[in-house]
Design an enzyme around this catalytic site. Structure first.
Site, mmCIF file in Angstrom:
data_model
loop_
_atom_site.group_PDB
_atom_site.id
_atom_site.type_symbol
_atom_site.label_atom_id
_atom_site.label_comp_id
_atom_site.label_asym_id
_atom_site.label_seq_id
_atom_site.Cartn_x
_atom_site.Cartn_y
_atom_site.Cartn_z
ATOM 1 N N GLY A 243 0.923 -16.293 8.929
ATOM 2 C CA GLY A 243 1.512 -14.981 9.152
ATOM 3 C C GLY A 243 2.917 -14.795 8.651
ATOM 4 O O GLY A 243 3.504 -13.712 8.812
ATOM 5 N N ARG A 320 -3.239 -2.020 -0.397
ATOM 6 C CA ARG A 320 -2.256 -2.174 0.673
ATOM 7 C C ARG A 320 -1.409 -0.922 0.901
ATOM 8 O O ARG A 320 -1.152 -0.559 2.063
ATOM 9 C CB ARG A 320 -1.347 -3.371 0.407
ATOM 10 C CG ARG A 320 -2.063 -4.719 0.498
ATOM 11 C CD ARG A 320 -1.094 -5.888 0.403
ATOM 12 N NE ARG A 320 -0.241 -5.962 1.590
ATOM 13 C CZ ARG A 320 1.054 -5.693 1.585
ATOM 14 N NH1 ARG A 320 1.664 -5.300 0.478
ATOM 15 N NH2 ARG A 320 1.758 -5.794 2.707
ATOM 16 N N TYR A 324 -1.730 0.253 4.653
ATOM 17 C CA TYR A 324 -0.604 -0.092 5.514
ATOM 18 C C TYR A 324 0.674 0.680 5.217
ATOM 19 O O TYR A 324 1.676 0.481 5.899
ATOM 20 C CB TYR A 324 -0.254 -1.584 5.382
ATOM 21 C CG TYR A 324 -1.403 -2.544 5.512
ATOM 22 C CD1 TYR A 324 -2.319 -2.439 6.553
ATOM 23 C CD2 TYR A 324 -1.567 -3.583 4.608
ATOM 24 C CE1 TYR A 324 -3.363 -3.340 6.680
ATOM 25 C CE2 TYR A 324 -2.599 -4.493 4.730
ATOM 26 C CZ TYR A 324 -3.501 -4.368 5.767
ATOM 27 O OH TYR A 324 -4.531 -5.251 5.896
ATOM 28 N N CYS A 351 -10.175 9.366 -7.724
ATOM 29 C CA CYS A 351 -10.318 10.766 -7.333
ATOM 30 C C CYS A 351 -9.966 10.947 -5.859
ATOM 31 O O CYS A 351 -10.788 11.330 -5.025
ATOM 32 C CB CYS A 351 -11.759 11.222 -7.603
ATOM 33 S SG CYS A 351 -11.983 13.004 -7.540
#
Length: 422
Positions: A243, A320, A324, A351
């Protein structure tokens, strides 16, 4: 806006006297001509250096979290550097085994492993299975009854630690799909059951608090909480997950792998942890090793509103920003050190109005159609999370090393798009 900050490029990036970017001795613009765009360009030695740093920084074992980026070449690379590999699906397991990684060097994750996936993992002889639920224990019981196999397992516990990151990548709080929640008594119940089961060999606990975490104190808190919980059980192993965050944009900084390892070691010492530990970094090993190159196809000037720069990729090769709200920098590899005075929004060719790569990017004023535009720090969760939405073929991937570039993932062809159709 200033020129692109150099710390956002890989270790072996350089700029020649004409301002052109080179990655590990390979001219980036030449690579786009040879391999086309969009194109992921990885600095191979950068990845190897991060693997070695992790091995040095962590006293126990290190498993590469392959969800960040996985292909045959990547699996072979991390194995060559002495790392184990964390796989979380039957597909990732298959790729790692196909790359020649010994099964005992694999850690099998997943919050909803199917019977088929568990069977494949047990049959292959993976080193550890990280058990995530009581239903999974049921499946392992049934599998043992059929085969007599007794895999070594870790139980994933949810320690109740808040990691300050995006809610979609927070995994250590009580309200999560992952693991056995300690505060609700589920972790104790799981340990009691697994320690008495004939179907599994319980060797330790696993905890993971989230992804893209910058605060070392969060990891230290996770160690303290997990160690305190684990102490009464006397299990011989403890996995602390991964992480660790990385810097993506100007002004952002992140702890190094060495600093992360030191923080974990100190927390383990303070908490009296004496059993072997393991960690599972992914993003921290690969994110900054790569850039993605695109060709500019359209520049749309909207007076007093904004300038749109459309490229030949988009949310299909880097979801991403859409998922996010992640930020990236932009630059032109033909003028890497140039001042970036023009504000643009970089969008893809899909699109979707929401198909954007960089919401607020900066480029040199002389950007034009046909330019190669690049985004740095795209080595993690770009290609691996990509798709062929709108039937846009997936990009190629090259590894650059000592002036040589080798194709490790070929570009998807139009024929590939219908290969599964009947």
């Amino acid at each position: 806006m200033s020129a692109l900050p150099k710390h956002l490029l890989s270790d072996n990036a350089s700029v020649d006297t004409n301002g052109r970017l080179h990655i590990a001795g390979c001219d980036v613009l030449s690579l786009t001509k040879d391999f086309g765009t969009p194109l992921f360009v990885y600095d191979e030695e950068h990845i190897r250096a991060r693997c070695r740093e992790a091995k040095q920084a962590i006293s126990g074992s290190v498993a590469y979290a392959s969800k960040a980026f996985l292909c045959l070449a990547m699996a072979r690379l991390v194995h060559e550097e002495g790392l184990d590999i964390d796989v979380s699906t039957g597909g990732e397991l298959y790729v790692a085994l196909a790359a020649g990684v010994p099964a005992e060097r694999l850690v099998m994750h997943g919050n909803n492993k199917s019977t088929a996936e568990l069977t494949a993992a047990v049959d292959a002889g993976v080193g550890r299975i990280v058990v995530d639920s009581f239903d999974e224990l049921d499946r392992l019981d049934a599998l043992h009854n059929e085969t007599g196999m007794r895999p070594k397992v870790l139980l994933r516990i949810t320690p109740g630690v808040e990691a300050h990151t995006h809610e979609y990548v927070t995994t250590g709080v009580d309200d999560t799909k992952f693991g056995f929640t300690a505060s609700l008594g589920l972790a104790d119940a799981a340990i009691s059951r697994a320690s008495q089961a004939e179907s599994v060999d319980l060797v330790g606990l696993h905890a993971h608090i989230g992804s893209q975490v910058f605060e070392l104190s969060a990891f230290q808190q996770a160690v303290e909480v997990t160690a305190s919980f684990a102490a009464p059980y006397g299990l011989p192993e403890l996995s602390l997950g991964g992480g660790l965050g990385v810097a993506y944009v100007e002004g952002e900084t992140a702890p190094s792998i060495t600093q992360w390892g030191s923080a974990i070691a100190q927390a383990c010492a303070n908490s009296g942890v004496s059993v072997p530990i393991s960690v599972e970094p992914g993003r921290a090993l690969v994110a900054a090793s790569a850039i993605t190159c695109y060709e500019v196809g359209t520049i749309k000037e909207l007076d007093n509103i904004r300038t749109y720069v459309a490229v030949d990729g988009g949310m299909s090769d880097n979801p991403r920003p859409v998922l996010y709200g992640s930020g990236y920098e932009t630059f032109l590899p033909r003028a890497t050190d140039a001042e970036r005075n023009k504000q643009v929004r970089v969008v893809g060719k899909h699109c979707e109005s929401g198909d954007l790569l960089v919401r607020e990017g900066w480029v040199p004023n002389d950007i034009c159609v046909g330019d190669i535009l690049a985004t740095p720090v795209t080595g993690a969760y770009g290609h691996s999370m990509g798709s062929s939405y709108n039937k846009v073929p997936r990009p190629a991937v090259v590894f650059a090393r000592q002036g040589d570039a080798r194709l490790v993932v070929r570009r998807e062809s139009l024929q590939d798009l219908i290969i599964h159709d009947l």
